[in-house]
Design a protein around this motif. Structure first.
Motif, short mmCIF file in Angstrom:
data_model
loop_
_atom_site.label_atom_id
_atom_site.label_comp_id
_atom_site.label_asym_id
_atom_site.label_seq_id
_atom_site.Cartn_x
_atom_site.Cartn_y
_atom_site.Cartn_z
N LEU A 93 0.61 -1.37 0.29
CA LEU A 93 -0.22 0.15 0.10
C LEU A 93 0.90 1.66 0.12
N GLN A 94 2.05 1.14 0.59
CA GLN A 94 2.57 2.07 0.42
C GLN A 94 3.05 3.40 -1.04
N PRO A 95 3.28 2.47 -2.26
CA PRO A 95 3.49 3.04 -3.13
C PRO A 95 2.34 3.84 -3.47
N TYR A 96 0.88 3.55 -3.09
CA TYR A 96 0.13 3.74 -3.86
C TYR A 96 -0.23 5.43 -2.50
N LEU A 97 0.01 5.36 -1.41
CA LEU A 97 0.11 6.71 -0.57
C LEU A 97 1.14 7.52 -1.39
N LEU A 98 2.30 7.52 -1.67
CA LEU A 98 2.98 8.31 -1.69
C LEU A 98 2.74 8.59 -3.06
N ILE A 99 1.72 8.25 -4.70
CA ILE A 99 1.70 8.83 -5.85
C ILE A 99 0.59 9.79 -5.37
N ALA A 100 -0.04 8.96 -4.67
CA ALA A 100 -1.43 10.30 -3.58
C ALA A 100 -0.79 11.60 -2.82
N ALA A 101 0.55 11.83 -2.38
CA ALA A 101 0.37 12.25 -1.64
C ALA A 101 1.42 13.64 -2.72
N GLU A 102 2.15 13.27 -3.66
CA GLU A 102 2.24 13.81 -4.98
C GLU A 102 1.67 14.35 -5.32
N GLN A 103 0.07 13.86 -6.05
CA GLN A 103 -1.34 14.23 -6.71
C GLN A 103 -1.42 15.65 -5.48
N ALA A 104 -1.53 15.10 -4.32
CA ALA A 104 -2.14 16.25 -3.57
C ALA A 104 -0.94 17.54 -3.64
N LEU A 105 0.09 17.74 -3.53
CA LEU A 105 0.57 18.87 -3.53
C LEU A 105 1.16 19.75 -5.33
N THR A 106 0.78 18.51 -5.94
CA THR A 106 0.51 19.20 -7.14
C THR A 106 -0.78 20.29 -7.49
N THR A 107 -1.58 19.55 -7.07
CA THR A 107 -3.30 20.50 -6.91
C THR A 107 -3.27 21.23 -6.55
N GLY A 108 -2.27 21.44 -4.69
CA GLY A 108 -2.70 22.57 -4.15
C GLY A 108 -3.32 22.00 -2.79
N ASP A 109 -3.93 19.93 -2.77
CA ASP A 109 -4.65 20.21 -1.79
C ASP A 109 -3.44 20.18 -0.24
N LEU A 110 -3.30 20.75 0.29
CA LEU A 110 -1.58 20.79 1.44
C LEU A 110 -2.62 20.18 2.81
N ASP A 111 -3.97 20.13 3.20
CA ASP A 111 -4.37 19.66 4.01
C ASP A 111 -4.35 18.55 3.58
N GLN A 112 -4.84 18.11 2.77
CA GLN A 112 -4.41 16.74 2.13
C GLN A 112 -3.24 15.25 2.49
N ALA A 113 -2.37 16.41 1.21
CA ALA A 113 -1.39 15.65 1.61
C ALA A 113 -0.69 16.15 3.29
N GLN A 114 -1.00 16.61 3.39
CA GLN A 114 0.18 16.42 5.08
C GLN A 114 -0.24 15.19 5.78
N ARG A 115 -1.79 14.86 5.40
CA ARG A 115 -2.19 13.18 6.12
C ARG A 115 -2.00 12.51 5.18
N LEU A 116 -1.55 12.42 4.20
CA LEU A 116 -1.00 11.02 3.80
C LEU A 116 0.00 11.23 3.54
N LEU A 117 1.09 12.42 4.22
CA LEU A 117 2.67 11.88 4.63
C LEU A 117 2.55 11.48 5.96
N GLY A 118 1.33 12.34 6.57
CA GLY A 118 1.65 11.72 8.15
C GLY A 118 1.49 10.16 8.31
N LEU A 119 0.10 9.59 7.59
CA LEU A 119 0.11 8.34 7.27
C LEU A 119 1.73 7.45 6.15
N LEU A 120 2.13 7.83 5.51
CA LEU A 120 3.00 7.73 5.25
C LEU A 120 4.30 7.45 5.62
N ALA A 121 4.45 8.03 7.05
CA ALA A 121 5.42 8.58 7.95
C ALA A 121 4.96 7.04 9.11
#
Length: 320
Positions: A93-121
Protein backbone atom coordinates in the motif's frame (compact mmCIF):
# COMPACT_ATOMS: atom_id res chain seq x y z
CA UNK A 1 -46.32 7.45 48.81
CA UNK A 2 -47.30 11.09 49.30
CA UNK A 3 -48.06 13.33 46.33
CA UNK A 4 -44.84 15.21 47.02
CA UNK A 5 -42.83 11.97 46.89
CA UNK A 6 -44.50 10.96 43.62
CA UNK A 7 -43.65 14.39 42.13
CA UNK A 8 -39.97 14.04 43.14
CA UNK A 9 -39.76 10.53 41.61
CA UNK A 10 -41.28 11.75 38.34
CA UNK A 11 -38.85 14.67 38.10
CA UNK A 12 -35.94 12.34 38.80
CA UNK A 13 -37.02 9.92 36.05
CA UNK A 14 -37.36 12.76 33.53
CA UNK A 15 -33.91 14.10 34.39
CA UNK A 16 -32.37 10.64 34.03
CA UNK A 17 -34.13 10.17 30.70
CA UNK A 18 -32.84 13.48 29.37
CA UNK A 19 -29.35 12.63 30.55
CA UNK A 20 -29.44 9.32 28.71
CA UNK A 21 -30.61 11.01 25.52
CA UNK A 22 -27.81 13.54 25.72
CA UNK A 23 -25.19 10.83 26.21
CA UNK A 24 -26.57 8.65 23.42
CA UNK A 25 -27.15 11.40 20.85
CA UNK A 26 -24.42 14.07 20.96
CA UNK A 27 -24.18 16.67 18.25
CA UNK A 28 -22.09 15.54 15.26
CA UNK A 29 -18.50 16.66 15.41
CA UNK A 30 -18.76 17.98 18.97
CA UNK A 31 -16.57 17.15 21.94
CA UNK A 32 -19.20 14.75 23.29
CA UNK A 33 -19.14 12.86 20.01
CA UNK A 34 -15.36 12.53 20.13
CA UNK A 35 -15.47 11.35 23.73
CA UNK A 36 -18.15 8.79 22.89
CA UNK A 37 -16.19 7.47 19.92
CA UNK A 38 -13.03 7.20 21.99
CA UNK A 39 -14.93 5.31 24.69
CA UNK A 40 -16.10 2.64 22.23
CA UNK A 41 -14.42 -0.73 22.72
CA UNK A 42 -11.84 -1.68 20.06
CA UNK A 43 -12.96 -3.91 17.23
CA UNK A 44 -12.13 -7.62 17.45
CA UNK A 45 -9.07 -8.60 15.44
CA UNK A 46 -11.11 -10.79 13.08
CA UNK A 47 -13.50 -7.91 12.32
CA UNK A 48 -10.59 -5.52 11.77
CA UNK A 49 -8.93 -8.02 9.41
CA UNK A 50 -12.16 -8.44 7.44
CA UNK A 51 -12.59 -4.68 7.10
CA UNK A 52 -9.00 -4.28 5.95
CA UNK A 53 -9.43 -6.94 3.25
CA UNK A 54 -12.74 -5.41 2.11
CA UNK A 55 -11.19 -1.96 1.83
CA UNK A 56 -8.30 -3.44 -0.15
CA UNK A 57 -10.66 -5.17 -2.60
CA UNK A 58 -12.68 -1.98 -3.04
CA UNK A 59 -9.50 0.05 -3.61
CA UNK A 60 -10.12 2.23 -0.59
CA UNK A 61 -6.38 2.37 -0.01
CA UNK A 62 -6.13 5.62 1.98
CA UNK A 63 -9.67 7.04 2.12
CA UNK A 64 -12.12 7.60 3.70
CA UNK A 65 -10.37 8.63 6.86
CA UNK A 66 -10.64 5.92 9.49
CA UNK A 67 -12.12 3.28 7.16
CA UNK A 68 -9.35 2.74 4.63
CA UNK A 69 -7.09 -0.24 4.13
CA UNK A 70 -4.13 1.74 5.51
CA UNK A 71 -6.02 2.66 8.69
CA UNK A 72 -7.11 -0.92 9.37
CA UNK A 73 -3.74 -2.52 8.63
CA UNK A 74 -1.96 0.03 10.84
CA UNK A 75 -4.38 -0.87 13.65
CA UNK A 76 -3.65 -4.57 13.07
CA UNK A 77 0.10 -3.89 13.15
CA UNK A 78 -0.28 -2.11 16.48
CA UNK A 79 -1.86 -5.27 17.89
CA UNK A 80 0.56 -7.72 16.29
CA UNK A 81 3.79 -5.94 15.27
CA UNK A 82 5.36 -9.16 14.01
CA UNK A 83 2.55 -10.27 11.69
CA UNK A 84 4.17 -10.83 8.27
CA UNK A 85 0.90 -10.67 6.36
CA UNK A 86 0.09 -7.24 7.77
CA UNK A 87 3.63 -6.03 7.06
CA UNK A 88 3.39 -7.26 3.44
CA UNK A 89 0.04 -5.50 2.96
CA UNK A 90 1.43 -2.20 4.25
CA UNK A 91 4.44 -2.56 1.96
CA UNK A 92 2.14 -2.98 -1.05
CA UNK A 93 0.00 0.00 0.00
CA UNK A 94 2.95 2.34 0.51
CA UNK A 95 3.36 3.29 -3.21
CA UNK A 96 -0.28 4.33 -3.41
CA UNK A 97 0.26 6.70 -0.49
CA UNK A 98 3.32 8.11 -2.23
CA UNK A 99 1.45 8.72 -5.50
CA UNK A 100 -1.54 10.29 -3.73
CA UNK A 101 0.70 12.60 -1.68
CA UNK A 102 2.45 13.83 -4.83
CA UNK A 103 -0.90 14.47 -6.48
CA UNK A 104 -2.16 16.43 -3.46
CA UNK A 105 0.95 18.62 -3.57
CA UNK A 106 0.52 19.16 -7.32
CA UNK A 107 -3.13 20.20 -6.99
CA UNK A 108 -2.43 22.40 -3.94
CA UNK A 109 -4.50 20.31 -1.52
CA UNK A 110 -2.04 20.84 1.33
CA UNK A 111 -4.28 19.46 4.10
CA UNK A 112 -4.68 16.21 2.19
CA UNK A 113 -0.94 16.10 1.47
CA UNK A 114 -0.13 16.55 5.14
CA UNK A 115 -2.53 13.76 6.14
CA UNK A 116 -1.10 11.36 3.58
CA UNK A 117 2.48 12.14 4.61
CA UNK A 118 1.50 11.41 8.19
CA UNK A 119 0.18 8.01 7.11
CA UNK A 120 3.31 7.35 5.05
CA UNK A 121 5.50 8.15 8.05
CA UNK A 122 3.48 5.71 10.18
CA UNK A 123 3.83 2.98 7.57
CA UNK A 124 7.58 3.54 7.12
CA UNK A 125 9.35 6.35 8.95
CA UNK A 126 12.46 5.71 6.83
CA UNK A 127 10.72 5.92 3.44
CA UNK A 128 13.23 7.50 0.98
CA UNK A 129 10.64 9.89 -0.45
CA UNK A 130 9.57 11.35 2.90
CA UNK A 131 12.26 14.09 3.18
CA UNK A 132 11.59 15.28 -0.39
CA UNK A 133 7.81 15.34 0.06
CA UNK A 134 8.03 17.08 3.44
CA UNK A 135 10.26 19.73 1.91
CA UNK A 136 7.78 20.16 -0.93
CA UNK A 137 4.94 20.55 1.57
CA UNK A 138 6.94 23.11 3.57
CA UNK A 139 7.69 25.16 0.45
CA UNK A 140 4.04 24.95 -0.64
CA UNK A 141 2.92 26.30 2.74
CA UNK A 142 5.43 29.14 2.51
CA UNK A 143 4.25 30.00 -1.01
CA UNK A 144 0.64 29.97 0.15
CA UNK A 145 1.45 32.31 3.04
CA UNK A 146 3.40 34.63 0.71
CA UNK A 147 0.45 34.82 -1.69
CA UNK A 148 -1.95 35.62 1.16
CA UNK A 149 0.40 38.33 2.46
CA UNK A 150 0.76 39.85 -1.04
CA UNK A 151 -3.01 39.90 -1.50
CA UNK A 152 -3.47 41.58 1.88
CA UNK A 153 -0.79 44.20 1.12
CA UNK A 154 -2.32 44.95 -2.29
CA UNK A 155 -5.76 45.37 -0.75
CA UNK A 156 -4.46 47.75 1.94
CA UNK A 157 -2.52 49.76 -0.66
CA UNK A 158 -5.60 50.07 -2.85
CA UNK A 159 -7.72 51.27 0.08
CA UNK A 160 -5.08 53.86 1.07
CA UNK A 161 -4.76 55.06 -2.53
CA UNK A 162 -8.53 55.46 -2.76
CA UNK A 163 -8.59 57.42 0.50
CA UNK A 164 -5.82 59.82 -0.65
CA UNK A 165 -7.45 60.34 -4.06
CA UNK A 166 -10.84 61.01 -2.50
CA UNK A 167 -9.35 63.54 -0.06
CA UNK A 168 -7.54 65.34 -2.91
CA UNK A 169 -10.73 65.44 -4.96
CA UNK A 170 -12.65 66.97 -2.08
CA UNK A 171 -9.94 69.60 -1.48
CA UNK A 172 -9.90 70.66 -5.13
CA UNK A 173 -13.68 70.82 -5.23
CA UNK A 174 -13.81 72.89 -2.03
CA UNK A 175 -11.20 75.35 -3.32
CA UNK A 176 -12.98 75.72 -6.63
CA UNK A 177 -16.33 76.29 -4.93
CA UNK A 178 -14.78 78.91 -2.66
CA UNK A 179 -13.39 80.74 -5.70
CA UNK A 180 -16.76 80.52 -7.41
CA UNK A 181 -18.45 82.00 -4.35
CA UNK A 182 -16.13 85.01 -4.36
CA UNK A 183 -16.50 85.63 -8.08
CA UNK A 184 -20.25 84.93 -7.99
CA UNK A 185 -20.56 84.41 -11.72
CA UNK A 186 -21.41 81.45 -13.90
CA UNK A 187 -17.97 81.06 -15.43
CA UNK A 188 -16.35 80.52 -12.02
CA UNK A 189 -18.90 77.87 -11.09
CA UNK A 190 -18.24 76.09 -14.37
CA UNK A 191 -14.49 76.22 -13.66
CA UNK A 192 -15.09 74.76 -10.18
CA UNK A 193 -17.08 71.88 -11.58
CA UNK A 194 -14.43 71.24 -14.25
CA UNK A 195 -11.62 71.30 -11.66
CA UNK A 196 -13.43 68.84 -9.41
CA UNK A 197 -14.14 66.51 -12.30
CA UNK A 198 -10.49 66.60 -13.37
CA UNK A 199 -9.43 64.81 -10.18
CA UNK A 200 -9.67 61.08 -10.87
CA UNK A 201 -12.22 59.21 -8.84
CA UNK A 202 -10.77 56.88 -6.20
CA UNK A 203 -10.18 53.35 -7.38
CA UNK A 204 -11.59 51.06 -4.78
CA UNK A 205 -10.14 47.55 -4.48
CA UNK A 206 -12.07 44.95 -6.34
CA UNK A 207 -12.41 41.30 -5.49
CA UNK A 208 -11.68 39.07 -8.44
CA UNK A 209 -13.68 35.87 -8.23
CA UNK A 210 -11.79 33.17 -10.04
CA UNK A 211 -13.47 29.95 -11.12
CA UNK A 212 -12.76 27.12 -8.71
CA UNK A 213 -11.21 24.19 -10.51
CA UNK A 214 -12.55 20.88 -9.25
CA UNK A 215 -9.47 18.68 -9.19
CA UNK A 216 -10.11 15.12 -10.15
CA UNK A 217 -7.39 13.03 -8.60
CA UNK A 218 -7.36 9.56 -10.10
CA UNK A 219 -5.21 6.87 -8.58
CA UNK A 220 -2.37 7.62 -10.98
CA UNK A 221 -1.51 10.76 -12.98
CA UNK A 222 -2.15 10.71 -16.73
CA UNK A 223 0.52 13.12 -17.98
CA UNK A 224 3.05 11.66 -20.44
CA UNK A 225 6.73 12.39 -19.79
CA UNK A 226 8.13 15.07 -22.09
CA UNK A 227 11.77 14.00 -22.14
CA UNK A 228 13.04 10.44 -22.37
CA UNK A 229 16.64 9.18 -22.57
CA UNK A 230 17.89 7.87 -25.89
CA UNK A 231 20.16 4.82 -26.29
CA UNK A 232 22.92 7.04 -27.68
CA UNK A 233 23.31 9.00 -24.46
CA UNK A 234 26.13 7.68 -22.24
CA UNK A 235 24.73 6.23 -19.00
CA UNK A 236 21.34 7.75 -19.88
CA UNK A 237 19.54 5.20 -17.68
CA UNK A 238 20.79 4.78 -14.11
CA UNK A 239 21.35 1.20 -13.00
CA UNK A 240 18.42 -0.49 -11.26
CA UNK A 241 19.47 -1.46 -7.73
CA UNK A 242 16.21 -2.67 -6.24
CA UNK A 243 13.62 -4.42 -8.40
CA UNK A 244 10.02 -5.21 -7.43
CA UNK A 245 7.94 -7.58 -9.51
CA UNK A 246 4.29 -6.56 -9.98
CA UNK A 247 1.61 -8.65 -8.32
CA UNK A 248 -0.59 -10.44 -10.87
CA UNK A 249 -4.18 -9.19 -10.32
CA UNK A 250 -6.43 -11.99 -9.11
CA UNK A 251 -9.27 -10.99 -11.45
CA UNK A 252 -6.99 -11.26 -14.49
CA UNK A 253 -5.44 -14.49 -13.23
CA UNK A 254 -8.84 -16.15 -12.76
CA UNK A 255 -9.87 -15.19 -16.31
CA UNK A 256 -6.48 -16.13 -17.79
CA UNK A 257 -5.91 -12.63 -19.20
CA UNK A 258 -2.49 -11.32 -20.18
CA UNK A 259 -1.53 -7.71 -20.88
CA UNK A 260 1.01 -4.93 -20.62
CA UNK A 261 1.30 -1.48 -19.05
CA UNK A 262 3.56 1.36 -20.19
CA UNK A 263 4.50 3.88 -17.53
CA UNK A 264 6.58 7.05 -17.48
CA UNK A 265 8.40 8.29 -14.40
CA UNK A 266 11.34 10.33 -13.18
CA UNK A 267 14.42 9.01 -11.40
CA UNK A 268 15.38 11.53 -8.74
CA UNK A 269 19.03 12.47 -8.09
CA UNK A 270 19.01 10.14 -5.06
CA UNK A 271 17.75 7.20 -7.14
CA UNK A 272 14.14 7.19 -5.94
CA UNK A 273 11.15 7.11 -8.30
CA UNK A 274 8.81 10.11 -8.53
CA UNK A 275 6.10 11.48 -10.80
CA UNK A 276 4.64 8.16 -11.93
CA UNK A 277 2.48 8.60 -15.02
CA UNK A 278 0.41 6.02 -16.89
CA UNK A 279 1.07 6.09 -20.64
CA UNK A 280 -1.00 3.14 -21.87
CA UNK A 281 -2.46 -0.17 -20.73
CA UNK A 282 -3.69 -3.21 -22.65
CA UNK A 283 -6.35 -4.19 -21.74
CA UNK A 284 -7.53 -1.16 -19.82
CA UNK A 285 -8.58 -1.37 -16.18
CA UNK A 286 -6.83 -4.58 -15.11
CA UNK A 287 -3.09 -4.19 -14.65
CA UNK A 288 -2.53 -0.45 -14.05
CA UNK A 289 -2.61 -0.49 -10.24
CA UNK A 290 -0.25 -3.44 -9.92
CA UNK A 291 2.22 -1.95 -12.40
CA UNK A 292 2.27 1.47 -10.75
CA UNK A 293 2.70 -0.04 -7.29
CA UNK A 294 5.68 -2.10 -8.48
CA UNK A 295 7.45 0.78 -10.23
CA UNK A 296 7.03 3.02 -7.18
CA UNK A 297 9.12 0.51 -5.20
CA UNK A 298 12.02 0.50 -7.66
CA UNK A 299 15.32 2.03 -6.57
CA UNK A 300 18.07 3.18 -8.95
CA UNK A 301 21.65 4.24 -8.42
CA UNK A 302 22.13 7.82 -7.28
CA UNK A 303 23.58 9.91 -10.11
CA UNK A 304 22.96 13.40 -8.78
CA UNK A 305 20.70 14.24 -11.72
CA UNK A 306 17.06 13.80 -12.68
CA UNK A 307 16.30 11.37 -15.51
CA UNK A 308 12.88 10.92 -17.19
CA UNK A 309 12.15 7.56 -18.77
CA UNK A 310 9.50 5.03 -19.79
CA UNK A 311 9.16 1.33 -19.09
CA UNK A 312 6.74 -1.37 -20.24
CA UNK A 313 5.68 -4.08 -17.79
CA UNK A 314 4.36 -7.28 -19.34
CA UNK A 315 1.94 -9.54 -17.49
CA UNK A 316 2.33 -13.09 -18.83
CA UNK A 317 0.84 -16.33 -17.54
CA UNK A 318 3.14 -19.33 -17.08
CA UNK A 319 3.21 -21.67 -20.06
CA UNK A 320 1.14 -24.80 -19.70
Amino acid sequence: MSSYGKWVSAVTLVALSLGCQRSEGPSPGGAASMAASQALPPLPTDTLQARAETALRERRYYAPVGDSAIDHYLALRDRAPGDRGVAAALTELQPYLLIAAEQALTTGDLDQAQRLLGLLARVDSDAPALPRLRDGLRRAHLAQQARAKADEDASLAAVESARVADAARKRVAATAMETAGKADDGSARIAASTAAAAVPAPRLPTTVVEPVAVARTPLVPRAIATAMPTPTEPRATPRLLKDAAPRYPLSALNRRIEGSVQVAFSIEPDGSVAGLRLVSATPSGLFEDAAMAAVARWRFEATGRRVDMQRTLDFRLPKG
